[in-house]
Design an enzyme around this catalytic site. Structure first.
Site, PDB file in Angstrom:
ATOM      1  N   ALA A  50       0.949  -1.174   0.133  1.00 37.52           N
ATOM      2  CA  ALA A  50       0.182  -0.123   0.221  1.00 37.52           C
ATOM      3  C   ALA A  50       1.363   1.185   0.238  1.00 37.52           C
ATOM      4  O   ALA A  50       2.157   1.281  -0.736  1.00 37.52           O
ATOM      5  CB  ALA A  50      -1.096  -0.799   0.905  1.00 37.52           C
ATOM      6  N   SER A  51       0.211   2.359   0.715  1.00 34.76           N
ATOM      7  CA  SER A  51       1.157   3.592   1.124  1.00 34.76           C
ATOM      8  C   SER A  51       2.777   3.545   1.081  1.00 34.76           C
ATOM      9  O   SER A  51       3.560   4.937   1.199  1.00 34.76           O
ATOM     10  CB  SER A  51       0.015   4.288   1.674  1.00 34.76           C
ATOM     11  OG  SER A  51      -0.864   4.894   1.299  1.00 34.76           O
ATOM     12  N   ILE A  52       3.129   2.514   1.744  1.00 37.37           N
ATOM     13  CA  ILE A  52       4.485   3.059   1.751  1.00 37.37           C
ATOM     14  C   ILE A  52       5.127   2.175   0.396  1.00 37.37           C
ATOM     15  O   ILE A  52       6.956   2.294   1.014  1.00 37.37           O
ATOM     16  CB  ILE A  52       5.486   1.430   3.137  1.00 37.37           C
ATOM     17  CG1 ILE A  52       4.802   0.351   2.247  1.00 37.37           C
ATOM     18  CG2 ILE A  52       4.319   1.745   3.822  1.00 37.37           C
ATOM     19  CD1 ILE A  52       5.407  -0.916   3.763  1.00 37.37           C
ATOM     20  N   LYS A  54       5.243   4.426  -1.660  1.00 35.82           N
ATOM     21  CA  LYS A  54       5.137   6.021  -1.737  1.00 35.82           C
ATOM     22  C   LYS A  54       6.325   6.747  -2.022  1.00 35.82           C
ATOM     23  O   LYS A  54       7.195   7.102  -2.334  1.00 35.82           O
ATOM     24  CB  LYS A  54       4.181   7.147  -0.703  1.00 35.82           C
ATOM     25  CG  LYS A  54       2.607   6.273  -1.016  1.00 35.82           C
ATOM     26  CD  LYS A  54       2.095   7.815  -0.261  1.00 35.82           C
ATOM     27  CE  LYS A  54       0.320   8.049  -0.754  1.00 35.82           C
ATOM     28  NZ  LYS A  54      -0.064   6.891  -0.853  1.00 35.82           N
TER      29      LYS A  54
END
Length: 381
Positions: A50-52, A54
């Protein structure tokens, strides 16, 4: 200590997790629970991160800044003409047709710092949020249900900005826009761009937008707490096995503990890991520095500042906060943090999708432990 922490969390209902934290010389690793019913978790389990992802996207963008492919202050309309004339909401929570023209162009820097205006706001009841979640699939990564990049960007161009470019901070969508831009600017899919710039040089062979043949047998189920207990929301042979329709730079990557430790080791090395230089030290310093100050009341930042691709702690607002700490948490139950003062890296990879702040407990306890002394014994991969 870390193994005991994970075993307690599993005993209290966490399906399984893999975690590590350590300083520049020593690393403590723990594995507990199951990745699927009857299948034990292992150090090389593949997770939806997921967002890690980014920070990986941000590092890739900075590689292309260093190469001259893009410039931080270049208007994004050079590659994304769909965004040449954005409209801006008079009120970020107001109707989508009450807008004014943008007073300046959106730049690559705006996308990197999430200040471009197209993104998620704290008011989840706002029409803007309904459009972002519905039209642009700005919730959990949906690699098969999200439209292809060109169609996705055309939809994005019809959604007004929450604020003038450079005059606010909005979450998540800027990363997906940046991913489309990098693919167009570099000439390839986003996966190819990431692999060329960061994943390949660092040897992150288990990080991709879909489970390769080598990864597939190690990918676990994604689960969430439901009325009757744990529910599988994406099985191991589900959405991340076929080729993705949309490669989400905001949250669509798979990865493993050791791949993320290699990425953290690159940050610790000022852009270099295992004698391979990926980024210049100045780029890493910019990435992990405060680019946007804390935004009072923002539900996503929760008092932290923002760098490129991750948050930066500015005070000790929480037991796990360390001024200068850089990194982020993923809604799939993941966390990746780098502590510049000590060189420590902390990675948490869990199977439990976060339905809300109440399910941050296990990650919070891990990150609190990670602020103390790291265990000894295992070297960085």
């Amino acid at each position: 200590m870390l193994q005991e922490l994970l075993e307690r969390e599993v005993a209290q209902g966490l399906p399984g997790a893999v975690a590590a934290f350590g300083d520049p010389t020593d690393l403590e690793v723990a594995v507990a629970g199951e990745r699927a019913p009857g299948v034990a978790m292992s150090r090389d389990t593949v997770f939806r991160i997921a967002s890690i992802g980014k920070p990986i996207l941000a590092a890739t963008a900075l590689v292309h800044v260093e190469r001259g492919t893009v410039g931080l202050d270049d208007p994004v309309s050079r590659w994304l003409p769909e965004l040449a004339e954005p409209r801006v909401l008079r009120d970020s929570s107001g109707p989508l047709d009450d807008t004014v023209p943008a007073v300046r162009p959106i730049t690559v820097r705006h996308l990197m710092s999430f200040t471009g205006g197209l993104g998620m706001i704290s008011d989840f009841s706002a029409p803007l949020m309904a459009s972002l979640l519905g039209d642009l699939h700005q919730g959990p990564a949906d690699p098969l249900g999200t439209p292809p990049p060109d169609e996705w960007l055309a939809r994005a161009a019809r959604i007004p900005l929450a604020h003038q470019p450079g005059e606010g901070w909005t979450y998540n969508t800027g990363a997906d826009v940046l991913g489309v831009l990098l693919a167009r600017a570099a000439g390839g899919t986003l996966g190819e761009v990431l692999d060329d710039a960061v994943l390949g040089p660092l040897g992150m062979s288990d990080t991709a937008f879909r489970a390769t043949d080598a990864m597939r047998s190690r990918l676990g189920d994604a689960v969430m707490n439901g009325p009757g207990g744990l529910e599988v929301v994406d099985p191991a042979d589900g959405a991340f096995v076929p080729p993705p329709v949309f490669e989400s730079g905001a949250g669509g990557l798979l990865s493993t503990l050791d791949d993320l430790l290699r990425f953290g080791g690159m940050l610790r090395g000022g852009g270099e890991f295992d004698s391979v230089r990926v980024l210049g030290a100045e780029s890493v310093a910019a990435m992990t520095a405060v680019q946007v100050p804390p935004q009072p009341g923002d539900v996503f930042l929760d008092g932290a500042a923002w760098g490129y691709g991750g948050a930066v702690d500015v005070d000790r607002a929480h037991p796990w906060s360390v001024p200068g700490r850089y990194g982020w948490v993923g809604g799939s139950g993941t966390a990746l943090y780098f502590y510049p003062d000590t060189g420590r890296v902390a990675v948490w990879l869990g199977q439990l999708q976060l339905a809300g702040p109440s399910e941050f407990g296990a990650i919070g306890r891990f990150l609190t432990a990670a602020t103390g002394e790291a265990g000894a014994g295992t070297k960085y991969p």
